[in-house]
Design a protein around this motif. Structure first.
Motif, PDB file in Angstrom:
ATOM      1  N   ALA A   1       3.030 -61.266   6.795  1.00 19.26           N
ATOM      2  CA  ALA A   1       2.934 -62.659   6.883  1.00 19.26           C
ATOM      3  C   ALA A   1       3.961 -63.147   5.919  1.00 19.26           C
ATOM      4  CB  ALA A   1       1.601 -62.808   6.188  1.00 19.26           C
ATOM      5  N   ASN A   2       4.534 -64.319   6.568  1.00 18.61           N
ATOM      6  CA  ASN A   2       5.550 -64.965   6.030  1.00 18.61           C
ATOM      7  C   ASN A   2       4.881 -66.347   5.214  1.00 18.61           C
ATOM      8  OD1 ASN A   2       8.608 -65.139   5.433  1.00 18.61           O
ATOM      9  ND2 ASN A   2       8.451 -66.785   6.773  1.00 18.61           N
ATOM     10  N   GLY A   3       4.400 -67.045   5.991  1.00 17.53           N
ATOM     11  CA  GLY A   3       4.030 -68.420   5.370  1.00 17.53           C
ATOM     12  C   GLY A   3       2.881 -68.408   4.603  1.00 17.53           C
ATOM     13  N   TYR A   4       2.128 -69.626   4.915  1.00 18.94           N
ATOM     14  CA  TYR A   4       0.664 -69.660   4.229  1.00 18.94           C
ATOM     15  C   TYR A   4      -0.366 -68.934   4.552  1.00 18.94           C
ATOM     16  CZ  TYR A   4       2.679 -73.723   1.579  1.00 18.94           C
ATOM     17  OH  TYR A   4       3.411 -74.567   0.786  1.00 18.94           O
ATOM     18  N   VAL A   5      -0.265 -68.218   5.669  1.00 15.20           N
ATOM     19  CA  VAL A   5      -1.092 -67.182   6.266  1.00 15.20           C
ATOM     20  C   VAL A   5      -1.009 -66.155   5.278  1.00 15.20           C
ATOM     21  CG1 VAL A   5       0.560 -66.099   8.009  1.00 15.20           C
ATOM     22  CG2 VAL A   5      -1.940 -66.147   8.250  1.00 15.20           C
TER      23      VAL A   5
ATOM     24  N   VAL B   1       2.143 -73.126  10.572  1.00 12.60           N
ATOM     25  CA  VAL B   1       0.672 -73.272  11.153  1.00 12.60           C
ATOM     26  C   VAL B   1       0.357 -72.373  12.499  1.00 12.60           C
ATOM     27  CG1 VAL B   1      -1.045 -74.835  12.459  1.00 12.60           C
ATOM     28  CG2 VAL B   1       0.113 -75.814  10.451  1.00 12.60           C
ATOM     29  N   ALA B   2       1.521 -72.345  13.235  1.00 13.16           N
ATOM     30  CA  ALA B   2       1.658 -71.489  14.517  1.00 13.16           C
ATOM     31  C   ALA B   2       1.524 -70.038  13.891  1.00 13.16           C
ATOM     32  CB  ALA B   2       2.793 -71.712  15.212  1.00 13.16           C
ATOM     33  N   GLU B   3       2.242 -69.576  13.048  1.00  9.21           N
ATOM     34  CA  GLU B   3       2.162 -68.366  12.488  1.00  9.21           C
ATOM     35  C   GLU B   3       0.731 -67.818  11.887  1.00  9.21           C
ATOM     36  OE1 GLU B   3       3.816 -65.097   9.032  1.00  9.21           O
ATOM     37  OE2 GLU B   3       3.764 -67.456   8.876  1.00  9.21           O
ATOM     38  N   ALA B   4       0.146 -68.636  11.498  1.00 13.02           N
ATOM     39  CA  ALA B   4      -1.266 -68.628  10.799  1.00 13.02           C
ATOM     40  C   ALA B   4      -2.212 -68.432  12.050  1.00 13.02           C
ATOM     41  CB  ALA B   4      -1.775 -69.607  10.021  1.00 13.02           C
ATOM     42  N   MET B   5      -2.151 -69.380  12.764  1.00 20.11           N
ATOM     43  CA  MET B   5      -2.956 -69.122  14.365  1.00 20.11           C
ATOM     44  C   MET B   5      -3.013 -67.825  14.845  1.00 20.11           C
ATOM     45  SD  MET B   5      -5.050 -71.724  14.645  1.00 20.11           S
ATOM     46  CE  MET B   5      -5.637 -71.445  16.237  1.00 20.11           C
ATOM     47  N   TRP B   6      -1.860 -67.502  15.210  1.00 18.85           N
ATOM     48  CA  TRP B   6      -1.573 -66.282  16.007  1.00 18.85           C
ATOM     49  C   TRP B   6      -1.923 -64.910  15.076  1.00 18.85           C
ATOM     50  CZ3 TRP B   6       1.726 -61.967  15.478  1.00 18.85           C
ATOM     51  CH2 TRP B   6       2.785 -62.190  14.769  1.00 18.85           C
ATOM     52  N   ARG B   7      -1.622 -64.965  14.006  1.00 16.30           N
ATOM     53  CA  ARG B   7      -1.898 -63.883  13.293  1.00 16.30           C
ATOM     54  C   ARG B   7      -3.240 -63.516  12.851  1.00 16.30           C
ATOM     55  NH1 ARG B   7       2.254 -60.800  11.404  1.00 16.30           N
ATOM     56  NH2 ARG B   7       4.317 -61.923  11.062  1.00 16.30           N
ATOM     57  N   VAL B   8      -3.972 -64.783  12.506  1.00 15.27           N
ATOM     58  CA  VAL B   8      -5.542 -64.655  12.411  1.00 15.27           C
ATOM     59  C   VAL B   8      -6.362 -64.285  13.722  1.00 15.27           C
ATOM     60  CG1 VAL B   8      -7.523 -65.965  12.052  1.00 15.27           C
ATOM     61  CG2 VAL B   8      -5.391 -66.326  10.416  1.00 15.27           C
ATOM     62  N   THR B   9      -5.680 -64.718  14.713  1.00 12.99           N
ATOM     63  CA  THR B   9      -6.480 -64.623  16.105  1.00 12.99           C
ATOM     64  C   THR B   9      -6.190 -62.714  16.183  1.00 12.99           C
ATOM     65  OG1 THR B   9      -6.053 -66.564  16.835  1.00 12.99           O
ATOM     66  CG2 THR B   9      -6.247 -64.889  18.372  1.00 12.99           C
ATOM     67  N   GLY B  10      -4.977 -62.424  16.079  1.00 11.28           N
ATOM     68  CA  GLY B  10      -4.790 -60.901  16.243  1.00 11.28           C
ATOM     69  C   GLY B  10      -5.502 -60.135  15.396  1.00 11.28           C
ATOM     70  N   TRP B  11      -5.584 -60.461  13.942  1.00 16.78           N
ATOM     71  CA  TRP B  11      -6.343 -59.404  13.193  1.00 16.78           C
ATOM     72  C   TRP B  11      -7.761 -59.829  13.561  1.00 16.78           C
ATOM     73  CZ3 TRP B  11      -3.831 -62.726   8.770  1.00 16.78           C
ATOM     74  CH2 TRP B  11      -2.674 -62.115   8.524  1.00 16.78           C
ATOM     75  N   GLY B  12      -8.518 -61.029  14.039  1.00 21.24           N
ATOM     76  CA  GLY B  12      -9.967 -61.062  14.406  1.00 21.24           C
ATOM     77  C   GLY B  12     -10.089 -60.281  15.683  1.00 21.24           C
ATOM     78  N   LEU B  13      -9.287 -60.204  16.686  1.00 21.41           N
ATOM     79  CA  LEU B  13      -9.616 -59.426  17.989  1.00 21.41           C
ATOM     80  C   LEU B  13      -9.487 -58.041  17.544  1.00 21.41           C
ATOM     81  CD1 LEU B  13      -7.371 -61.726  20.258  1.00 21.41           C
ATOM     82  CD2 LEU B  13     -10.103 -61.412  20.072  1.00 21.41           C
ATOM     83  N   ARG B  14      -8.624 -57.570  16.774  1.00 19.08           N
ATOM     84  CA  ARG B  14      -8.701 -56.144  16.287  1.00 19.08           C
ATOM     85  C   ARG B  14      -9.796 -55.762  15.608  1.00 19.08           C
ATOM     86  NH1 ARG B  14      -4.098 -55.204  12.610  1.00 19.08           N
ATOM     87  NH2 ARG B  14      -2.808 -56.448  14.220  1.00 19.08           N
ATOM     88  N   ARG B  15     -10.099 -56.628  14.727  1.00 26.47           N
ATOM     89  CA  ARG B  15     -11.639 -56.281  14.060  1.00 26.47           C
ATOM     90  C   ARG B  15     -12.680 -56.142  15.043  1.00 26.47           C
ATOM     91  NH1 ARG B  15     -16.202 -58.834  11.832  1.00 26.47           N
ATOM     92  NH2 ARG B  15     -15.716 -60.818  13.060  1.00 26.47           N
ATOM     93  N   LEU B  16     -12.789 -57.044  16.094  1.00 23.36           N
ATOM     94  CA  LEU B  16     -13.842 -57.030  16.849  1.00 23.36           C
ATOM     95  C   LEU B  16     -13.732 -55.818  17.799  1.00 23.36           C
ATOM     96  CD1 LEU B  16     -14.088 -60.542  18.076  1.00 23.36           C
ATOM     97  CD2 LEU B  16     -15.596 -59.602  16.525  1.00 23.36           C
TER      98      LEU B  16
END
Length: 309
Positions: A248-252, A290-305
């Motif tokens: 992760a690079n930015g605020y994510v 913001v875009a980095e945060a959205m796609w990384r969180v979505t990826g982590w969340g889907l992987r968890r599920l």
């Protein structure tokens, strides 16, 4: 990189459970997901293969500690914060005179790094790490954490240099760390009772709140302020959090660190803070962050599920 020198677990498993918040002495604590892993603390780590490792950033392996006397290091990344550095550091040391500060400067064109060096020349609590260019918030914090872990600090804090993180709030957070040895991470929270922002528009507040809601929902965590950058970590939990794999690079980066602490079995507390709008300079937030945060969180969340199914 150039640096001004100073004097001074278990493998990160995947946990699917929600960390529920409970009230504890004026702050909120996310219930532990600890399951018997071994966490490490200190500047020099002896791993289970018998080899000594001094790189400061653990790889999640089982290990024992060889520590020095600890202390607190506040890591503060900077880029064009010349107007803010002196008043921010003055307030920080007024409220927290015993801490050390590491300024991680990304070759600021406005001379922030040179100002930091001048301050450090007259104050042994101040240290400066110079990076070659503006390479992102996450890498700056990782460089700072590695530097501090190598030198044996027991508590590592993250804090903005722009004046939006108040020194008195960090003081209260460090009191929680000192009072409760079971807490591994204290997050300065705008989203629990007593916490708030000042000078923000309704639209900006909504975006920030929605982002935290989305992150905690996707990741199954009970933390209310997932993106806050004012934090106090115990060194042991950073060593157990597999920092080598952080991308992760930015605020994510803050969201990533929250989930890694939870995955490592850490206890997370939130303490209320006041977050005022910065007085000098411009925010580094942009659409790319913001875009980095959205796609990384979505990826982590889907992987968890998928891993739970």
């Amino acid at each position: 990189m150039k640096t001004r020198q100073d004097t001074h677990a278990a493998a990160a498993g995947r946990r699917g459970g929600r960390a529920d918040l409970v009230s504890a002495g004026g702050y909120a604590v996310a219930g532990s997901m600890r399951d018997g892993g071994v966490a490490c603390d200190g500047s020099r780590t002896v791993c289970d293969d018998g080899a000594a490792r001094n790189d400061g950033v653990g790889d999640g392996g089982m290990c024992d500690d060889v520590t020095r006397d600890g202390g607190v290091c506040v890591v503060m990344p900077t880029y064009n914060e010349r107007e803010n550095i002196e008043p921010t550091l003055a307030a920080l040391f007024e409220w927290n005179p015993g801490v050390h500060v590491l300024v991680v400067d990304d070759n600021s064109p406005d001379g922030t790094g040179e100002v930091a060096e001048a301050i450090s020349a007259g104050d042994t609590r101040m240290h400066v790490l110079h990076r070659d260019g503006k390479n992102g918030l996450g890498p700056a914090y990782l460089a700072g954490f590695g530097w501090a872990l190598q030198r044996g600090y027991a508590t590592l804090c993250s804090m903005d240099m722009d004046g939006s993180h108040r020194a008195q709030d960090l003081h209260a957070m460090l009191q929680i760390v000192a009072a409760d040895p079971t807490i591994d991470l204290v997050i300065g929270s705008r989203r629990i009772p007593g916490g708030r922002t000042e000078g923000w528009s309704r639209h900006r507040n909504w975006i920030s709140s929605a982002g935290s809601w989305y992150a905690r929902t996707m990741l199954g965590l009970g933390v209310r302020d997932m993106t806050s950058g004012l934090r106090a970590y115990r060194a042991r939990i950073l060593r157990a959090s597999n920092l080598r794999s952080v991308e992760a690079n930015g605020y994510v980066f803050q969201i990533d660190m929250t989930r890694r602490v939870a995955m490592a079995g850490g206890n997370i507390a939130e303490a209320p803070i006041v977050f005022p709008e910065r007085v000098h300079g411009r925010s580094k937030m942009g659409i790319g962050i913001v875009a980095e945060a959205m796609w990384r969180v979505t990826g982590w969340g889907l992987r968890r599920l998928f891993e739970r199914s």
